[in-house]
Structure formats: C-alpha cells, structure tokens
Design an enzyme around this catalytic site. Structure first.
Site, PDB file in Angstrom:
ATOM      1  N   LYS A   1       0.800  -1.228   0.000  1.00 28.60           N
ATOM      2  CA  LYS A   1       0.000   0.000   0.000  1.00 28.60           C
ATOM      3  C   LYS A   1       0.840   1.289   0.000  1.00 28.60           C
ATOM      4  O   LYS A   1       0.405   2.334   0.475  1.00 28.60           O
ATOM      5  CB  LYS A   1      -1.004   0.037   1.181  1.00 28.60           C
ATOM      6  CG  LYS A   1      -1.796  -1.216   1.412  1.00 28.60           C
ATOM      7  CD  LYS A   1      -2.191  -1.987   0.202  1.00 28.60           C
ATOM      8  CE  LYS A   1      -3.287  -1.377  -0.622  1.00 28.60           C
ATOM      9  NZ  LYS A   1      -3.561  -2.227  -1.826  1.00 28.60           N
TER      10      LYS A   1
ATOM     11  N   HIS B   1       7.489  -7.319  -2.358  1.00 34.11           N
ATOM     12  CA  HIS B   1       7.296  -6.737  -1.023  1.00 34.11           C
ATOM     13  C   HIS B   1       8.309  -7.343  -0.044  1.00 34.11           C
ATOM     14  O   HIS B   1       8.194  -7.142   1.162  1.00 34.11           O
ATOM     15  CB  HIS B   1       5.910  -7.106  -0.471  1.00 34.11           C
ATOM     16  CG  HIS B   1       4.751  -6.340  -1.027  1.00 34.11           C
ATOM     17  ND1 HIS B   1       4.822  -5.032  -1.427  1.00 34.11           N
ATOM     18  CD2 HIS B   1       3.459  -6.704  -1.203  1.00 34.11           C
ATOM     19  CE1 HIS B   1       3.619  -4.650  -1.846  1.00 34.11           C
ATOM     20  NE2 HIS B   1       2.786  -5.636  -1.727  1.00 34.11           N
TER      21      HIS B   1
ATOM     22  N   ARG C   1       5.913   5.184   1.835  1.00 33.88           N
ATOM     23  CA  ARG C   1       4.755   6.074   2.025  1.00 33.88           C
ATOM     24  C   ARG C   1       4.570   6.314   3.509  1.00 33.88           C
ATOM     25  O   ARG C   1       4.915   5.436   4.327  1.00 33.88           O
ATOM     26  CB  ARG C   1       3.512   5.395   1.457  1.00 33.88           C
ATOM     27  CG  ARG C   1       2.262   6.247   1.467  1.00 33.88           C
ATOM     28  CD  ARG C   1       1.074   5.484   0.905  1.00 33.88           C
ATOM     29  NE  ARG C   1      -0.071   6.341   0.665  1.00 33.88           N
ATOM     30  CZ  ARG C   1      -1.269   5.899   0.290  1.00 33.88           C
ATOM     31  NH1 ARG C   1      -1.479   4.605   0.098  1.00 33.88           N
ATOM     32  NH2 ARG C   1      -2.260   6.744   0.094  1.00 33.88           N
TER      33      ARG C   1
ATOM     34  N   ALA D   1       0.076   8.032 -15.848  1.00 33.50           N
ATOM     35  CA  ALA D   1       0.304   7.553 -14.477  1.00 33.50           C
ATOM     36  C   ALA D   1      -0.494   8.364 -13.456  1.00 33.50           C
ATOM     37  O   ALA D   1      -0.357   8.156 -12.252  1.00 33.50           O
ATOM     38  CB  ALA D   1       1.796   7.602 -14.140  1.00 33.50           C
TER      39      ALA D   1
ATOM     40  N   ARG E   1      -8.199   3.561  -4.576  1.00 37.07           N
ATOM     41  CA  ARG E   1      -9.279   4.002  -3.704  1.00 37.07           C
ATOM     42  C   ARG E   1      -9.316   5.528  -3.666  1.00 37.07           C
ATOM     43  O   ARG E   1     -10.201   6.153  -4.231  1.00 37.07           O
ATOM     44  CB  ARG E   1      -9.026   3.391  -2.306  1.00 37.07           C
ATOM     45  CG  ARG E   1     -10.175   3.403  -1.325  1.00 37.07           C
ATOM     46  CD  ARG E   1      -9.716   2.767  -0.018  1.00 37.07           C
ATOM     47  NE  ARG E   1      -8.508   3.422   0.489  1.00 37.07           N
ATOM     48  CZ  ARG E   1      -8.506   4.408   1.375  1.00 37.07           C
ATOM     49  NH1 ARG E   1      -9.632   4.828   1.903  1.00 37.07           N
ATOM     50  NH2 ARG E   1      -7.371   4.966   1.767  1.00 37.07           N
TER      51      ARG E   1
HETATM   52  S1  PPS Z   1      -0.302  -3.204  -3.066  1.00 34.96           S
HETATM   53  O1  PPS Z   1      -1.504  -4.020  -2.710  1.00 34.96           O
HETATM   54  O2  PPS Z   1       0.712  -3.305  -2.048  1.00 34.96           O
HETATM   55  O3  PPS Z   1       0.188  -3.516  -4.391  1.00 34.96           O
HETATM   56  O4  PPS Z   1      -0.864  -1.694  -3.053  1.00 34.96           O
HETATM   57  P1  PPS Z   1      -0.073  -0.427  -3.584  1.00 34.96           P
HETATM   58  O5  PPS Z   1      -0.181  -0.364  -5.060  1.00 34.96           O
HETATM   59  O6  PPS Z   1       1.284  -0.374  -2.984  1.00 34.96           O
HETATM   60  O7  PPS Z   1      -0.880   0.780  -2.939  1.00 34.96           O
HETATM   61  C1  PPS Z   1      -2.196   1.114  -3.302  1.00 34.96           C
HETATM   62  C2  PPS Z   1      -2.374   2.568  -2.946  1.00 34.96           C
HETATM   63  O8  PPS Z   1      -1.727   3.386  -3.953  1.00 34.96           O
HETATM   64  C3  PPS Z   1      -2.675   4.294  -4.490  1.00 34.96           C
HETATM   65  N1  PPS Z   1      -2.364   4.607  -5.892  1.00 34.96           N
HETATM   66  C4  PPS Z   1      -2.210   5.856  -6.349  1.00 34.96           C
HETATM   67  N2  PPS Z   1      -2.247   7.034  -5.702  1.00 34.96           N
HETATM   68  C5  PPS Z   1      -2.084   8.151  -6.454  1.00 34.96           C
HETATM   69  N3  PPS Z   1      -1.890   8.143  -7.804  1.00 34.96           N
HETATM   70  C6  PPS Z   1      -1.847   6.981  -8.494  1.00 34.96           C
HETATM   71  N4  PPS Z   1      -1.658   6.994  -9.813  1.00 34.96           N
HETATM   72  C7  PPS Z   1      -2.010   5.764  -7.751  1.00 34.96           C
HETATM   73  N5  PPS Z   1      -2.028   4.444  -8.072  1.00 34.96           N
HETATM   74  C8  PPS Z   1      -2.247   3.764  -6.927  1.00 34.96           C
HETATM   75  C9  PPS Z   1      -3.996   3.539  -4.329  1.00 34.96           C
HETATM   76  O9  PPS Z   1      -5.092   4.398  -4.499  1.00 34.96           O
HETATM   77  C10 PPS Z   1      -3.840   2.981  -2.927  1.00 34.96           C
HETATM   78  O10 PPS Z   1      -3.927   3.987  -1.916  1.00 34.96           O
HETATM   79  P2  PPS Z   1      -5.298   4.389  -1.167  1.00 34.96           P
HETATM   80  O11 PPS Z   1      -4.872   5.356  -0.080  1.00 34.96           O
HETATM   81  O12 PPS Z   1      -5.901   3.150  -0.618  1.00 34.96           O
HETATM   82  O13 PPS Z   1      -6.147   5.053  -2.196  1.00 34.96           O
END
Ligand code: PPS
Length: 292
Positions: free
Chosen positions: A46, A101, A123, A220, A250
């Site tokens: 995440k 991970h 993060r 992206a 999300r």
């Molecule tokens: S995992 O399951 O570990 O692969 O998840 P991961 O991809 O590391 O994290 C998911 C969170 O990243 C946010 N996300 C983004 N945020 C901003 N911009 C872009 N383009 C983007 N892509 C993925 C995603 O919304 C998840 O965070 P939250 O806070 O839940 O929205």
C-alpha cells in the site's frame, strides 16, 4: 510473531500470502540469477506499488505509451515472490521488470551484490495502515478485520504481510550500500509526478523525449489509472480480489488516514512508531497541504 494461519504463513521471519507461493519457492529465489538490466520495484504494501509498476512499464514500453499493446501491468512488472501466472522468468527478454514486497535479506543474492536496480518506494505509514485496512476488505487473500483498532494493533506489531513496516524500510535503508537503489516516496510522486518520473529515468539511464515524458506523467495520474483496468488491478482474478466491495485505486492521496484514525489511535501510532522513525532519513508528509 504469530504462527501461520489460513491467510498467511511465516517463513524466515516474514509473512507471505498462503496458497500463492511456498517456502520452497521463496528459498529458491536466493539463487535466482539477476541481470544488470533487471529493475525491481520494492515496497511495503500500500505504498505506491501499482503506481510504480505502471510508471516503469510506461517508461520501458512504447506500446504501452502509445496504447498499441494491451497488456496488464501485473504481467509487465510481475511479482517475484507471487508468480501468479507461473511465468518462466528466466526466458523473459531483458530488460526484465519485477515487483516485490520482500525484506532486503530475502531477495536474490545477486541483487544484494549490486546487480540489477532497485526502486524503493515508501509512504507515510498512517496512510499505509489505513489503505491496507480498506484493501483487506476487498482482497480475498487477506484476513478481513472489520475493526480498525484491531488492524492497527496488528500493523504496529508487524503481524501483517510481510511483517513490520519499520523493519522493512529500516532494513532496506540500512543495507542500501549492498544495492543499486533509488529511494522515492509516494508523497513526492503525488506532489511532483513529473519530477519523480525524471528521477526514475535518470536512475535507469533512460532518456525520454519531452513528449514521451508527458505521456508517462499523464497515463500515471490517479484518474487515468483508475479508468484503465490494465493498470488498476481490476483485471485480477476473482479468486484474489472480490469485485463490488471496493477499488484497488481508492483515494490515492496524502492524509486520508485522518478519515479513519481517531486522535487516540493516531497518538497510539506515534507512541510506537514516531520516535523510531526519526532514525530514518525520509521526510514523511502527513497532509496533502504540507510541502515536500
Ligand atoms: S499493493 O496491494 O501493495 O500492491 O498496493 P499499492 O499499489 O502499494 O498501494 C495502493 C495505494 O496506492 C494508491 N495509488 C495511487 N495514488 C495516487 N496516484 C496513483 N496513480 C495511484 N495508483 C495507486 C492507491 O489508491 C492505494 O492507496 P489508497 O490510499 O488506498 O487510495
């Protein structure tokens, strides 16, 4: 650490998802031969994994940038420890892109000897724990914990996959000299995506034209990834992710933790983590209005 359960098993001090990998397979990765051109996205869950996978795919593949190829990001930048589609990594053409991970000590020996490249994305952990909590509701492979307080305690105790957030980032940072590694944060990607993509390109020795760079940044963005099923994990099989319960992408912002964590929970978090986090060199941003 708690013993293994229906959802996760413990191996060499880390937790892994049950049924999608095995201890033997994890052990075999020690000898997995790394090429100098290999690139690994490394994250704690995440923290911006899929975002970084997408960026790497866009940087390396013109067919992704111009939309002529219809390939899921997870196939472009597959998981090392969860080889979901049983891909033969050895016969993959270079440059190979991977995601993991895993803790620093469990990745292939060659990688720990400065072969290949690693992009570690971190993060702020309050947003991590809240994102993880919500994700546990849609992921079939994770235990759903309906009470955030219980999830928070599990997170603080490192009883979630792959283990403690602090140990993960601390381990990778302390051993940074063993790797060719670039550290980035989710927050800098959010605040200055173009700058972050440029940093990645410089690290990889990739020169994109201004137009190509614009395309990477545009594709992206959160909104564009949310619309693109290949980039937002909506194409994941139902056996891994339950549809209709929420979205992988999300909110994608900084500071959403405040909508889930109470003041008491935030203080509890600080009392366990914040002091120890001072040893890390990263400037964590806890609110979208804070400057980098
Ligand atoms: S995992 O399951 O570990 O692969 O998840 P991961 O991809 O590391 O994290 C998911 C969170 O990243 C946010 N996300 C983004 N945020 C901003 N911009 C872009 N383009 C983007 N892509 C993925 C995603 O919304 C998840 O965070 P939250 O806070 O839940 O929205």
């Amino acid at each position: 650490m708690e013993p293994s359960n229906k959802y996760m098993f413990k191996h060499k001090g880390a937790y892994f998802v049950q049924n999608v990998t095995t201890a033997e397979y994890i052990d075999s990765l020690e000898d997995f031969e790394i090429r100098d051109s290999d690139v690994f996205v490394v994250t704690y869950p995440k923290s911006g994994t899929v975002w970084s996978q997408n960026i790497l795919s866009l940087i390396y593949h013109e067919g992704h940038r111009d939309g002529t190829e219809n390939i899921n990001v997870i196939d472009r930048v597959p998981w090392l420890e969860y080889n979901l589609y049983k891909v033969d990594f050895v016969s993959r053409p270079s440059p190979r892109l991977f995601t993991t991970h895993m803790f620093y000590n469990l990745v292939p020996r060659d990688l720990r000897n400065r072969k290949g490249k690693v992009i570690y994305v971190a993060r702020n952990p309050k947003d991590v724990v809240v994102s993880y909590f919500h994700f546990s509701k849609i992921s079939v492979t994770l235990e759903t914990v309906s009470d955030f307080n219980i999830f928070l305690e599990k997170f603080l105790a490192g009883k979630v996959i792959p283990g403690s957030w602090l140990d993960h980032i601390g381990g990778w940072f302390t051993h940074r000299d063993d790797f060719n590694i670039l550290f980035l944060t989710f927050e800098e990607m959010k605040k200055d995506l173009r700058g972050a993509v440029l940093k990645i390109c410089k690290f990889l020795g990739k020169q994109l034209t201004e137009k190509e760079l614009d395309t990477v940044v545009e594709k992206a963005s959160f909104d564009n990834m949310k619309r693109d099923a290949r980039a937002n994990y909506e194409n994941m099989p139902e056996s891994l992710q339950e549809r209709g319960k929420g979205h992988f992408l999300r909110k994608g912002t900084i500071g959403d933790w405040k909508n889930t964590m109470t003041v008491v929970q935030s203080e509890r978090f600080d009392s366990v983590f914040k002091e120890k986090m001072k040893e890390l060199p990263f400037k964590f941003i806890w609110d979208i209005n804070e400057d980098l």
